[in-house]
Design a protein around this motif. Sequence first.
Motif, PDB file in Angstrom:
ATOM      1  N   HIS A  39       0.804  -1.221   0.000  1.00  0.00           N
ATOM      2  CA  HIS A  39       0.000   0.000   0.000  1.00  0.00           C
ATOM      3  C   HIS A  39       0.839   1.274   0.000  1.00  0.00           C
ATOM      4  O   HIS A  39       0.317   2.370   0.205  1.00  0.00           O
ATOM      5  CB  HIS A  39      -0.930   0.001   1.221  1.00  0.00           C
ATOM      6  N   SER A  40       2.139   1.168  -0.256  1.00  0.00           N
ATOM      7  CA  SER A  40       3.047   2.307  -0.118  1.00  0.00           C
ATOM      8  C   SER A  40       2.653   3.510  -0.976  1.00  0.00           C
ATOM      9  O   SER A  40       2.718   4.652  -0.508  1.00  0.00           O
ATOM     10  CB  SER A  40       4.488   1.897  -0.421  1.00  0.00           C
ATOM     11  N   GLU A  41       2.253   3.291  -2.193  1.00  0.00           N
ATOM     12  CA  GLU A  41       1.921   4.403  -3.077  1.00  0.00           C
ATOM     13  C   GLU A  41       0.743   5.205  -2.536  1.00  0.00           C
ATOM     14  O   GLU A  41       0.786   6.435  -2.469  1.00  0.00           O
ATOM     15  CB  GLU A  41       1.611   3.897  -4.487  1.00  0.00           C
ATOM     16  N   ALA A  42      -0.294   4.525  -2.095  1.00  0.00           N
ATOM     17  CA  ALA A  42      -1.468   5.211  -1.550  1.00  0.00           C
ATOM     18  C   ALA A  42      -1.140   5.892  -0.223  1.00  0.00           C
ATOM     19  O   ALA A  42      -1.602   7.007   0.041  1.00  0.00           O
ATOM     20  CB  ALA A  42      -2.615   4.225  -1.363  1.00  0.00           C
ATOM     21  N   LEU A  43      -0.334   5.234   0.600  1.00  0.00           N
ATOM     22  CA  LEU A  43       0.005   5.795   1.913  1.00  0.00           C
ATOM     23  C   LEU A  43       0.835   7.067   1.791  1.00  0.00           C
ATOM     24  O   LEU A  43       0.636   8.008   2.549  1.00  0.00           O
ATOM     25  CB  LEU A  43       0.748   4.760   2.748  1.00  0.00           C
ATOM     26  N   GLU A  44       1.758   7.102   0.850  1.00  0.00           N
ATOM     27  CA  GLU A  44       2.594   8.289   0.662  1.00  0.00           C
ATOM     28  C   GLU A  44       1.760   9.508   0.311  1.00  0.00           C
ATOM     29  O   GLU A  44       2.127  10.630   0.631  1.00  0.00           O
ATOM     30  CB  GLU A  44       3.659   8.031  -0.396  1.00  0.00           C
ATOM     31  N   GLY A  45       0.625   9.284  -0.307  1.00  0.00           N
ATOM     32  CA  GLY A  45      -0.238  10.395  -0.694  1.00  0.00           C
ATOM     33  C   GLY A  45      -1.041  10.988   0.442  1.00  0.00           C
ATOM     34  O   GLY A  45      -1.509  12.122   0.343  1.00  0.00           O
ATOM     35  N   VAL A  46      -1.216  10.243   1.554  1.00  0.00           N
ATOM     36  CA  VAL A  46      -2.060  10.728   2.649  1.00  0.00           C
ATOM     37  C   VAL A  46      -1.333  10.826   3.990  1.00  0.00           C
ATOM     38  O   VAL A  46      -1.848  11.424   4.927  1.00  0.00           O
ATOM     39  CB  VAL A  46      -3.318   9.845   2.822  1.00  0.00           C
ATOM     40  N   ALA A  47      -0.149  10.274   4.089  1.00  0.00           N
ATOM     41  CA  ALA A  47       0.574  10.253   5.366  1.00  0.00           C
ATOM     42  C   ALA A  47       1.178  11.598   5.708  1.00  0.00           C
ATOM     43  O   ALA A  47       1.672  12.304   4.841  1.00  0.00           O
ATOM     44  CB  ALA A  47       1.674   9.201   5.308  1.00  0.00           C
ATOM     45  N   THR A  48       1.155  11.933   6.997  1.00  0.00           N
ATOM     46  CA  THR A  48       1.880  13.109   7.458  1.00  0.00           C
ATOM     47  C   THR A  48       3.312  12.712   7.807  1.00  0.00           C
ATOM     48  O   THR A  48       4.214  13.546   7.752  1.00  0.00           O
ATOM     49  CB  THR A  48       1.193  13.761   8.672  1.00  0.00           C
ATOM     50  N   SER A  49       3.527  11.444   8.172  1.00  0.00           N
ATOM     51  CA  SER A  49       4.873  10.897   8.354  1.00  0.00           C
ATOM     52  C   SER A  49       4.795   9.379   8.308  1.00  0.00           C
ATOM     53  O   SER A  49       3.751   8.787   8.563  1.00  0.00           O
ATOM     54  CB  SER A  49       5.497  11.358   9.680  1.00  0.00           C
ATOM     55  N   ILE A  50       5.925   8.761   7.949  1.00  0.00           N
ATOM     56  CA  ILE A  50       6.017   7.304   7.891  1.00  0.00           C
ATOM     57  C   ILE A  50       7.263   6.882   8.655  1.00  0.00           C
ATOM     58  O   ILE A  50       8.367   7.313   8.338  1.00  0.00           O
ATOM     59  CB  ILE A  50       6.073   6.793   6.437  1.00  0.00           C
ATOM     60  N   GLN A  51       7.075   6.059   9.670  1.00  0.00           N
ATOM     61  CA  GLN A  51       8.177   5.507  10.466  1.00  0.00           C
ATOM     62  C   GLN A  51       8.421   4.083   9.963  1.00  0.00           C
ATOM     63  O   GLN A  51       7.632   3.187  10.209  1.00  0.00           O
ATOM     64  CB  GLN A  51       7.798   5.499  11.951  1.00  0.00           C
ATOM     65  N   ASP A  52       9.489   3.874   9.253  1.00  0.00           N
ATOM     66  CA  ASP A  52       9.794   2.587   8.635  1.00  0.00           C
ATOM     67  C   ASP A  52      10.936   1.915   9.384  1.00  0.00           C
ATOM     68  O   ASP A  52      12.069   2.383   9.367  1.00  0.00           O
ATOM     69  CB  ASP A  52      10.163   2.805   7.173  1.00  0.00           C
ATOM     70  N   GLU A  53      10.634   0.803  10.047  1.00  0.00           N
ATOM     71  CA  GLU A  53      11.638   0.040  10.784  1.00  0.00           C
ATOM     72  C   GLU A  53      11.869  -1.333  10.155  1.00  0.00           C
ATOM     73  O   GLU A  53      12.302  -2.265  10.819  1.00  0.00           O
ATOM     74  CB  GLU A  53      11.216  -0.109  12.248  1.00  0.00           C
ATOM     75  N   THR A  54      11.591  -1.460   8.856  1.00  0.00           N
ATOM     76  CA  THR A  54      11.739  -2.761   8.202  1.00  0.00           C
ATOM     77  C   THR A  54      13.184  -3.237   8.173  1.00  0.00           C
ATOM     78  O   THR A  54      13.429  -4.435   8.033  1.00  0.00           O
ATOM     79  CB  THR A  54      11.164  -2.732   6.770  1.00  0.00           C
ATOM     80  N   HIS A  55      14.145  -2.325   8.350  1.00  0.00           N
ATOM     81  CA  HIS A  55      15.555  -2.737   8.406  1.00  0.00           C
ATOM     82  C   HIS A  55      15.789  -3.723   9.553  1.00  0.00           C
ATOM     83  O   HIS A  55      16.704  -4.537   9.494  1.00  0.00           O
ATOM     84  CB  HIS A  55      16.460  -1.508   8.562  1.00  0.00           C
ATOM     85  N   ARG A  56      14.953  -3.680  10.570  1.00  0.00           N
ATOM     86  CA  ARG A  56      15.096  -4.583  11.718  1.00  0.00           C
ATOM     87  C   ARG A  56      14.850  -6.045  11.344  1.00  0.00           C
ATOM     88  O   ARG A  56      15.282  -6.953  12.045  1.00  0.00           O
ATOM     89  CB  ARG A  56      14.134  -4.173  12.826  1.00  0.00           C
ATOM     90  N   LEU A  57      14.188  -6.292  10.237  1.00  0.00           N
ATOM     91  CA  LEU A  57      13.917  -7.664   9.797  1.00  0.00           C
ATOM     92  C   LEU A  57      15.216  -8.397   9.448  1.00  0.00           C
ATOM     93  O   LEU A  57      15.271  -9.615   9.477  1.00  0.00           O
ATOM     94  CB  LEU A  57      12.996  -7.669   8.580  1.00  0.00           C
ATOM     95  N   HIS A  58      16.272  -7.666   9.129  1.00  0.00           N
ATOM     96  CA  HIS A  58      17.533  -8.261   8.700  1.00  0.00           C
ATOM     97  C   HIS A  58      18.630  -8.186   9.751  1.00  0.00           C
ATOM     98  O   HIS A  58      19.752  -8.601   9.499  1.00  0.00           O
ATOM     99  CB  HIS A  58      18.008  -7.596   7.401  1.00  0.00           C
ATOM    100  N   GLU A  59      18.296  -7.649  10.933  1.00  0.00           N
ATOM    101  CA  GLU A  59      19.283  -7.567  12.017  1.00  0.00           C
ATOM    102  C   GLU A  59      19.440  -8.922  12.677  1.00  0.00           C
ATOM    103  O   GLU A  59      18.495  -9.690  12.802  1.00  0.00           O
ATOM    104  CB  GLU A  59      18.838  -6.539  13.066  1.00  0.00           C
ATOM    105  N   LYS A  60      20.631  -9.219  13.118  1.00  0.00           N
ATOM    106  CA  LYS A  60      20.887 -10.457  13.852  1.00  0.00           C
ATOM    107  C   LYS A  60      20.487 -10.254  15.294  1.00  0.00           C
ATOM    108  O   LYS A  60      20.779  -9.228  15.893  1.00  0.00           O
ATOM    109  CB  LYS A  60      22.351 -10.850  13.761  1.00  0.00           C
ATOM    110  N   SER A  61      19.813 -11.248  15.867  1.00  0.00           N
ATOM    111  CA  SER A  61      19.415 -11.160  17.273  1.00  0.00           C
ATOM    112  C   SER A  61      20.627 -11.408  18.160  1.00  0.00           C
ATOM    113  O   SER A  61      21.621 -12.017  17.747  1.00  0.00           O
ATOM    114  CB  SER A  61      18.324 -12.171  17.597  1.00  0.00           C
ATOM    115  N   GLU A  62      20.528 -10.971  19.389  1.00  0.00           N
ATOM    116  CA  GLU A  62      21.621 -11.136  20.339  1.00  0.00           C
ATOM    117  C   GLU A  62      21.396 -12.372  21.202  1.00  0.00           C
ATOM    118  O   GLU A  62      21.808 -12.404  22.352  1.00  0.00           O
ATOM    119  CB  GLU A  62      21.742  -9.881  21.210  1.00  0.00           C
ATOM    120  N   ALA A  63      20.744 -13.370  20.691  1.00  0.00           N
ATOM    121  CA  ALA A  63      20.433 -14.588  21.448  1.00  0.00           C
ATOM    122  C   ALA A  63      21.634 -15.472  21.645  1.00  0.00           C
ATOM    123  O   ALA A  63      22.582 -15.486  20.978  1.00  0.00           O
ATOM    124  CB  ALA A  63      19.335 -15.362  20.739  1.00  0.00           C
TER     125      ALA A  63
END
Length: 63
Positions: A39-63
């Motif tokens: 839904h990124s295209e539609a959201l960019e048209g109406v959002a006042t801000s977008i907080q994107d933390e998808t980079h966290r999907l590729h972080e290694k856990s500290e387990a």
Amino acid sequence: MTAPLTAQDRCDRCGAQAYVRVALAVGELLFCAHHARQHSEALEGVATSIQDETHRLHEKSEA
């Protein structure tokens, strides 16, 4: 600054963990990475801000 998203934050579309917060003039929406991309295209048209933390999907856990 907006607080980081946590495991308790869930996608408003499917209930998966949210990695994107979209601020609107009248509230906010939370999305998993998949639905944020879908839904990124539609959201960019109406959002006042977008907080994107998808980079966290590729972080290694500290387990």
